[in-house]
Write a protein that holds these residues in place. Structure first.
Motif, PDB file in Angstrom:
ATOM      1  N   LEU A 179      16.377 -18.264 -25.074  1.00 24.48           N
ATOM      2  CA  LEU A 179      16.149 -17.840 -26.454  1.00 24.48           C
ATOM      3  C   LEU A 179      16.290 -16.334 -26.645  1.00 24.48           C
ATOM      4  O   LEU A 179      16.592 -15.866 -27.743  1.00 24.48           O
ATOM      5  N   TRP A 193      24.880 -28.798 -32.733  1.00 27.30           N
ATOM      6  CA  TRP A 193      23.766 -28.279 -31.951  1.00 27.30           C
ATOM      7  C   TRP A 193      23.598 -29.052 -30.641  1.00 27.30           C
ATOM      8  O   TRP A 193      22.483 -29.397 -30.248  1.00 27.30           O
ATOM      9  N   GLY A 218      21.236 -27.605 -27.993  1.00 31.32           N
ATOM     10  CA  GLY A 218      21.250 -26.147 -27.993  1.00 31.32           C
ATOM     11  C   GLY A 218      21.931 -25.622 -29.236  1.00 31.32           C
ATOM     12  O   GLY A 218      22.471 -26.394 -30.044  1.00 31.32           O
ATOM     13  N   LEU A 219      21.923 -24.315 -29.403  1.00 28.36           N
ATOM     14  CA  LEU A 219      22.625 -23.717 -30.530  1.00 28.36           C
ATOM     15  C   LEU A 219      24.121 -23.971 -30.386  1.00 28.36           C
ATOM     16  O   LEU A 219      24.624 -24.165 -29.273  1.00 28.36           O
ATOM     17  N   PRO A 220      24.870 -23.996 -31.488  1.00 31.47           N
ATOM     18  CA  PRO A 220      26.320 -24.181 -31.398  1.00 31.47           C
ATOM     19  C   PRO A 220      26.948 -23.186 -30.421  1.00 31.47           C
ATOM     20  O   PRO A 220      26.534 -22.024 -30.341  1.00 31.47           O
ATOM     21  N   TYR A 228      26.272 -20.706 -24.764  1.00 31.07           N
ATOM     22  CA  TYR A 228      25.383 -21.421 -25.680  1.00 31.07           C
ATOM     23  C   TYR A 228      23.939 -21.116 -25.306  1.00 31.07           C
ATOM     24  O   TYR A 228      23.635 -20.752 -24.168  1.00 31.07           O
ATOM     25  N   VAL A 229      23.051 -21.257 -26.281  1.00 32.78           N
ATOM     26  CA  VAL A 229      21.615 -21.088 -26.063  1.00 32.78           C
ATOM     27  C   VAL A 229      21.000 -22.467 -25.891  1.00 32.78           C
ATOM     28  O   VAL A 229      21.084 -23.317 -26.783  1.00 32.78           O
ATOM     29  N   LEU A 254      18.144 -25.303 -25.599  1.00 32.35           N
ATOM     30  CA  LEU A 254      16.850 -25.557 -26.226  1.00 32.35           C
ATOM     31  C   LEU A 254      16.030 -26.600 -25.471  1.00 32.35           C
ATOM     32  O   LEU A 254      15.109 -27.197 -26.035  1.00 32.35           O
ATOM     33  N   LEU A 268       9.809 -21.833 -31.009  1.00 31.46           N
ATOM     34  CA  LEU A 268      10.884 -21.973 -31.988  1.00 31.46           C
ATOM     35  C   LEU A 268      10.337 -21.887 -33.406  1.00 31.46           C
ATOM     36  O   LEU A 268       9.222 -22.337 -33.680  1.00 31.46           O
ATOM     37  N   THR A 322      14.734 -24.036 -36.585  1.00 35.67           N
ATOM     38  CA  THR A 322      15.419 -24.302 -35.319  1.00 35.67           C
ATOM     39  C   THR A 322      14.911 -25.590 -34.682  1.00 35.67           C
ATOM     40  O   THR A 322      15.695 -26.404 -34.182  1.00 35.67           O
ATOM     41  N   ARG A 324      16.386 -28.489 -36.630  1.00 34.43           N
ATOM     42  CA  ARG A 324      17.809 -28.683 -36.362  1.00 34.43           C
ATOM     43  C   ARG A 324      18.033 -29.304 -34.983  1.00 34.43           C
ATOM     44  O   ARG A 324      18.933 -30.133 -34.796  1.00 34.43           O
ATOM     45  N   ALA A 325      17.226 -28.912 -34.005  1.00 31.08           N
ATOM     46  CA  ALA A 325      17.344 -29.488 -32.666  1.00 31.08           C
ATOM     47  C   ALA A 325      17.013 -30.977 -32.687  1.00 31.08           C
ATOM     48  O   ALA A 325      17.723 -31.798 -32.083  1.00 31.08           O
TER      49      ALA A 325
END
Length: 202
Positions: free
Chosen positions: A55, A108, A130-132, A142-143, A145, A170, A174, A177-178
């Protein structure tokens, strides 16, 4: 991928990937497609480095892969497992198993399709929430999660690392969205969707 660590494989991602022998033989030709038509969307092309970030944006692991396919919103690459054979859930990961990894710039999650080293039999799909992904030249990052989904060839699903996901600091958006990404993946696999291969659709 923290499920591996809980199995006692604390450093699994430090040495997990290597280039294929074919990639080594083709060193120096990485910018040419095998169909001799120049760059195209289906022929093996560039070597890339994949960066997994936390993160804070820090790189927690990186490895090399070989691009199989590029799309406007996705990149498909190949890497190989290079640790000794080890059990994982309902299968066994073997040294030399082939991983076909799809990273999306507008979704994601990313998806790793795992094939057996001996007969290329499908073992299943490991999906990271994870993030796009960010694709920048020869780098894919990528990040992560923490939340993961395992899908067997028969379609059986197993959600992993929910405790680690719950512990992440988070924001509400976020986290939502995850969770939505996980639900999207679960529904997609139930409907028969599968991630692209070198010749497939993203």
């Amino acid at each position: 991928m923290s499920s591996f660590r809980r199995m006692g494989i604390a450093c699994v991602w430090r040495t997990i990937w290597s280039f294929t022998s074919r990639a080594r033989r083709n060193e120096g030709r990485r910018s040419r497609c095998v169909c001799r038509a120049g760059r195209c969307s289906v022929c093996p092309m560039d070597d890339v480095r994949v960066l997994k970030r936390n993160l804070r944006g820090e790189v927690t692991w990186q490895y090399a892969g070989r691009i199989l396919r590029r799309e406007p919103n996705a990149v498909v690459l190949e890497a190989h497992f290079n640790l000794p054979d080890m059990p994982f859930l309902d299968t066994t990961l073997k040294r030399g198993d082939r991983f076909v990894e799809t990273f999306y710039t507008d979704r994601w999650y990313n998806v790793f399709e795992i094939h057996d080293r001996d007969d290329d039999r499908l073992k299943g799909w490991y999906c990271n929430i994870g993030l796009p992904a960010v694709v920048d030249g020869d780098t894919v990052s990528y990040v992560d999660l923490a939340l993961d989904l395992w899908v067997s060839p028969e379609g059986e699903q197993r959600v992993l690392d929910e405790d680690e996901f719950a512990a992440l600091p988070l924001d509400e958006t976020t986290r939502r969205r995850a969770r939505e990404a996980l639900t999207e993946l679960q529904a997609a696999f139930l409907s028969g969707w599968r991630p692209p291969t070198a010749m497939g659709e993203a």
